[in-house]
Scaffold this motif. Structure first.
Motif, PDB file in Angstrom:
ATOM      1  N   GLU A  65      19.170 -44.781  -0.593  1.00 52.18           N
ATOM      2  CA  GLU A  65      19.650 -44.753  -1.973  1.00 52.18           C
ATOM      3  C   GLU A  65      21.157 -44.921  -1.973  1.00 52.18           C
ATOM      4  O   GLU A  65      21.836 -44.487  -1.036  1.00 52.18           O
ATOM      5  N   VAL A  66      21.662 -45.537  -3.045  1.00 55.23           N
ATOM      6  CA  VAL A  66      23.108 -45.589  -3.281  1.00 55.23           C
ATOM      7  C   VAL A  66      23.343 -45.243  -4.746  1.00 55.23           C
ATOM      8  O   VAL A  66      22.721 -45.831  -5.638  1.00 55.23           O
ATOM      9  N   HIS A  67      24.229 -44.285  -4.978  1.00 50.86           N
ATOM     10  CA  HIS A  67      24.562 -43.842  -6.333  1.00 50.86           C
ATOM     11  C   HIS A  67      26.070 -43.951  -6.516  1.00 50.86           C
ATOM     12  O   HIS A  67      26.804 -42.958  -6.388  1.00 50.86           O
ATOM     13  N   PRO A  68      26.574 -45.149  -6.806  1.00 50.78           N
ATOM     14  CA  PRO A  68      28.025 -45.309  -6.887  1.00 50.78           C
ATOM     15  C   PRO A  68      28.662 -44.450  -7.964  1.00 50.78           C
ATOM     16  O   PRO A  68      29.791 -43.982  -7.799  1.00 50.78           O
ATOM     17  N   GLU A  69      27.921 -44.211  -9.070  1.00 52.78           N
ATOM     18  CA  GLU A  69      28.494 -43.391 -10.137  1.00 52.78           C
ATOM     19  C   GLU A  69      28.659 -41.937  -9.707  1.00 52.78           C
ATOM     20  O   GLU A  69      29.472 -41.200 -10.266  1.00 52.78           O
ATOM     21  N   GLU A  70      27.896 -41.516  -8.689  1.00 50.07           N
ATOM     22  CA  GLU A  70      28.011 -40.162  -8.145  1.00 50.07           C
ATOM     23  C   GLU A  70      28.829 -40.122  -6.855  1.00 50.07           C
ATOM     24  O   GLU A  70      29.065 -39.056  -6.305  1.00 50.07           O
ATOM     25  N   ASN A  71      29.208 -41.282  -6.357  1.00 50.32           N
ATOM     26  CA  ASN A  71      29.852 -41.378  -5.039  1.00 50.32           C
ATOM     27  C   ASN A  71      28.964 -40.757  -3.963  1.00 50.32           C
ATOM     28  O   ASN A  71      29.398 -39.927  -3.160  1.00 50.32           O
ATOM     29  N   ARG A  83      27.118 -31.073  -5.555  1.00 53.62           N
ATOM     30  CA  ARG A  83      28.387 -30.572  -5.034  1.00 53.62           C
ATOM     31  C   ARG A  83      28.396 -29.045  -4.993  1.00 53.62           C
ATOM     32  O   ARG A  83      29.116 -28.454  -4.196  1.00 53.62           O
ATOM     33  N   LYS A  84      27.614 -28.425  -5.862  1.00 55.95           N
ATOM     34  CA  LYS A  84      27.555 -26.965  -5.924  1.00 55.95           C
ATOM     35  C   LYS A  84      26.107 -26.514  -5.797  1.00 55.95           C
ATOM     36  O   LYS A  84      25.248 -26.918  -6.587  1.00 55.95           O
ATOM     37  N   ASP A  85      25.845 -25.693  -4.803  1.00 58.10           N
ATOM     38  CA  ASP A  85      24.498 -25.160  -4.597  1.00 58.10           C
ATOM     39  C   ASP A  85      24.617 -23.914  -3.719  1.00 58.10           C
ATOM     40  O   ASP A  85      24.772 -24.014  -2.506  1.00 58.10           O
TER      41      ASP A  85
END
Length: 470
Positions: free
Chosen positions: A101-107, A186-188
Motif C-alpha cells: 500500500e502507498v498512502h501519500p496523503e498520510e505519508n 501516529r498515536k496508539d
C-alpha cells in the motif's frame, strides 16, 4: 535442546509449504561481508507469503529446529550466519517483495520485509515523497533486516534511525502466531509496544514480514558542501552554528579525516576528491530546505560565519547534482577503501556528541600505546556515531597483527564505555558483540532482555547465539 534438520523434518515440512519455497543452500546464505564466519544450513527456505512463514516457524517450534532469519546478508556483526550451531533453517525473505500500500496523503508506505531499501526509496519517490533511511548497502539491504537491526545511516540527524521511520509491523512470533500490527497510526497507547520490541531484536524474538513506514516530503531545495575544519571540536562548533542558522534543515553532517582521503587515493584513485591537498579534517554537510530558500547562499553564509570564528578555513559548495554526487561518493566509498586496505580492528561506536573530541584525542593515545597503526575515523558526527577503524602501517597487513586485534578492540571499547557511549551504534550486536554486551551492558537491562527472550521464545529457536549467548 535444539535439533538439526533431518530428512523426516524436511518431509513433514514439504507437506505444508510449496515445493518452490525450498532453495539450494548456496554460498551467499552462508557468508557475511567481512568473512569472519562461515555459516551452515540444514534447509534454506524462501517463502512468498506471511502464512508460509508462520507454517515454517510452527514446524520448527514443534521440533526445536533453530531458525536464522535472512534479509540481504549485508549485516556486519554476524547476525545472519550460524557458525557452529545445529544445522538450522535459514529463512530468507528475499521473495516477499511487494509494496502492499502507498498512502501519500498520510505519508505512509506498507512494504514487505524483502523489499530492497533502494526500492522502498523509489516507491516513495513515485508519489513525490522521501523515505529517508539511506546507507551504503541500500542497493542490496532489505527493509526487514534494516528494521531488525534498527539501521542508522547518514540521515539520522534529521529523520532518526529505522525505528523512528516505522509505524507498525506484521511479524511471525516464535510459536508461529502472526501478529497483525501494520498500524498507520501516529498515536496508539493500547498496551505494550511490540513494534519497538521487535525492531532492533535481530531476529531473536520473531520474524518481521512487513512494515508500515513513514515517508517525508521531498525537500524542495538541496545544498551540499565540504567544509575544512582544523579539529573535531571545530566541527562540533560548526554544527552548532549551522543548527542556529538553518534549524532542522540539516539532513546530514559527516566528519572525515585525512586518512580516509589517503586511502581513497591509494586504492580508489578514480573517486574524485574535492580538495587538491587532503585536509586533516572536513565535514560534508547536506541541507534540505523549503521552497523559496537558497541553499547555496545559506552554505556560503555559514562559511563566512565559521571563517570569522576560526572554525573553518576552506569550503567547496556543490553547484550541480553531479557535484553533489561526487561529494557523496567520497563519503560512501570510504568503507570500500577501508575494506581494500584491510583493517586490524573496526569499531561502530557512539559517544555523547560533546565527547567526540575527547574520544578522538584519547583514542589516538590508546592506540599509540599498543603500537604503530593508522586510524581512519569518520562518520555521522551529527548523531555521535563514529566508525573508528585501525589499520596496519604501510608494508604490513592485518594478518601481521591478528594477535593484537582483541587488545585493540578491548582498548577502544573500554574508552567508549568510560565516556558513557555504546560499542554498537548502528550495526547491532549479532554474534560479534555478544561478549561486549555482557561486559558493558547494564545488569538490570540484560536480565530483562533474557526474561523477554525466555517468555517469547522459550525453546530458543530464533537466531540462537545472536544478541544473547545461547
Amino acid at each position: 535442546m535444539l535439533t538439526r534438520v533431518d530428512e523426516n523434518f524436511e518431509a513433514r515440512l514439504r507437506q505444508v509449504i510449496p515445493e518452490d519455497v525450498i532453495r539450494h543452500a548456496d554460498a551467499r546464505y552462508l557468508e557475511e561481508p567481512r568473512g569472519r564466519w562461515a555459516g551452515q544450513a540444514g534447509l534454506v527456505l524462501a517463502p512468498t507469503q506471511t502464512e508460509q512463514v508462520a507454517e515454517i516457524i510452527r514446524a520448527c517450534a514443534a521440533e526445536d529446529v533453530p531458525v536464522i532469519p535472512y534479509g540481504g546478508g549485508t549485516g556486519l556483526v554476524g547476525g545472519q550466519v550460524a557458525e557452529g550451531e545445529m544445522a538450522p533453517v535459514i529463512l530468507s525473505l528475499e521473495r516477499m517483495t511487494r509494496i502492499r500500500e502507498v498512502h501519500p496523503e498520510e505519508n505512509v508506505l506498507v512494504a514487505e520485509a524483502g523489499v530492497i531499501l533502494a526500492d522502498v526509496q523509489a516507491a516513495a519517490a513515485e508519489v513525490d515523497r522521501l523515505f529517508p533511511l539511506s546507507l551504503a548497502a541500500e542497493g542490496s539491504a532489505r527493509i526487514g533486516g534494516n528494521l531488525a537491526t534498527n539501521a542508522g545511516g547518514v540521515n539520522v540527524l534529521r529523520y532518526g534511525n529505522a525505528r523512528d521511520l516505522c509505524l507498525g509491523l506484521e511479524a511471525v512470533l516464535p510459536d508461529g502466531q502472526i501478529w497483525h500490527g501494520l498500524s498507520r497510526l501516529r498515536k496508539d497507547n493500547a498496551g505494550y509496544d511490540l513494534r519497538n520490541l521487535l525492531i532492533g531484536s535481530e531476529g531473536t524474538l520473531g520474524v518481521i514480514t512487513a512494515a508500515s513506514l513513514k515517508l517525508a516530503p521531498v525537500p524542495a531545495v538541496k545544498g551540499t558542501a565540504m567544509f575544512v575544519v582544523p579539529t573535531p571540536e571545530a566541527a562540533l562548533r560548526l554544527l552548532t552554528l549551522a543548527r542556529a542558522q538553518m534549524g532542522e534543515g540539516i539532513s546530514a553532517f559527516e566528519l572525515m579525516h585525512r586518512q580516509g582521503f589517503d586511502f581513497l587515493a591509494e586504492v580508489l584513485p578514480d573517486v574524485r576528491r574535492p580538495f587538491d591537498t587532503s585536509p586533516d579534517w572536513c565535514v560534508l554537510i547536506e541541507l534540505g530546505l523549503a521552497r523559496g530558500l537558497n541553499a547555496e547562499a545559506a552554505l556560503a553564509e555559514l562559511f563566512e560565519h565559521g571563517h570569522g570564528e576560526g572554525i573553518t578555513s576552506d569550503a567547496v559548495i556543490a553547484q550541480s547534482q553531479a557535484q553533489r554526487d561526487q561529494f557523496w561518493a567520497v563519503r560512501e566509498q570510504m568503507p570500500e577503501a577501508n575494506r581494500r586496505i584491510g583493517s586490524v580492528s573496526s569499531h561502530d561506536i557512539s559517544v555523547p556528541i560533546g565527547a567526540i573530541p575527547d574520544f578522538i584525542a584519547q583514542g589516538e593515545q590508546v592506540i599509540a600505546a599498543l603500537g604503530p597503526f593508522r586510524i581512519n575515523c569518520f562518520g555521522h558526527v551529527g548523531d555521535g556515531n563514529l566508525h573508528y577503524n585501525v589499520f596496519p602501517m604501510p608494508g604490513k597487513t592485518r594478518a601481521d597483527h591478528m594477535e593484537e586485534r582483541d587488545k585493540i578492540k578491548r582498548a577502544v571499547h573500554d574508552l567508549v564505555h568510560r565516556l558513557e557511549g555504546s560499542v554498537s551504534a548502528e550495526h547491532g550486536v549479532g554474534r560479534l558483540k555478544v561478549g561486549d554486551l555482557e561486559r558493558y551492558g547494564d545488569p538490570a537491562k540484560l536480565a530483562a532482555m533474557r526474561a523477554i527472550k525466555a517468555a517469547l521464545d522459550p525453546k530458543g529457536i530464533m537466531n540462537p547465539g545472536a544478541v544473547l549467548r545461547a
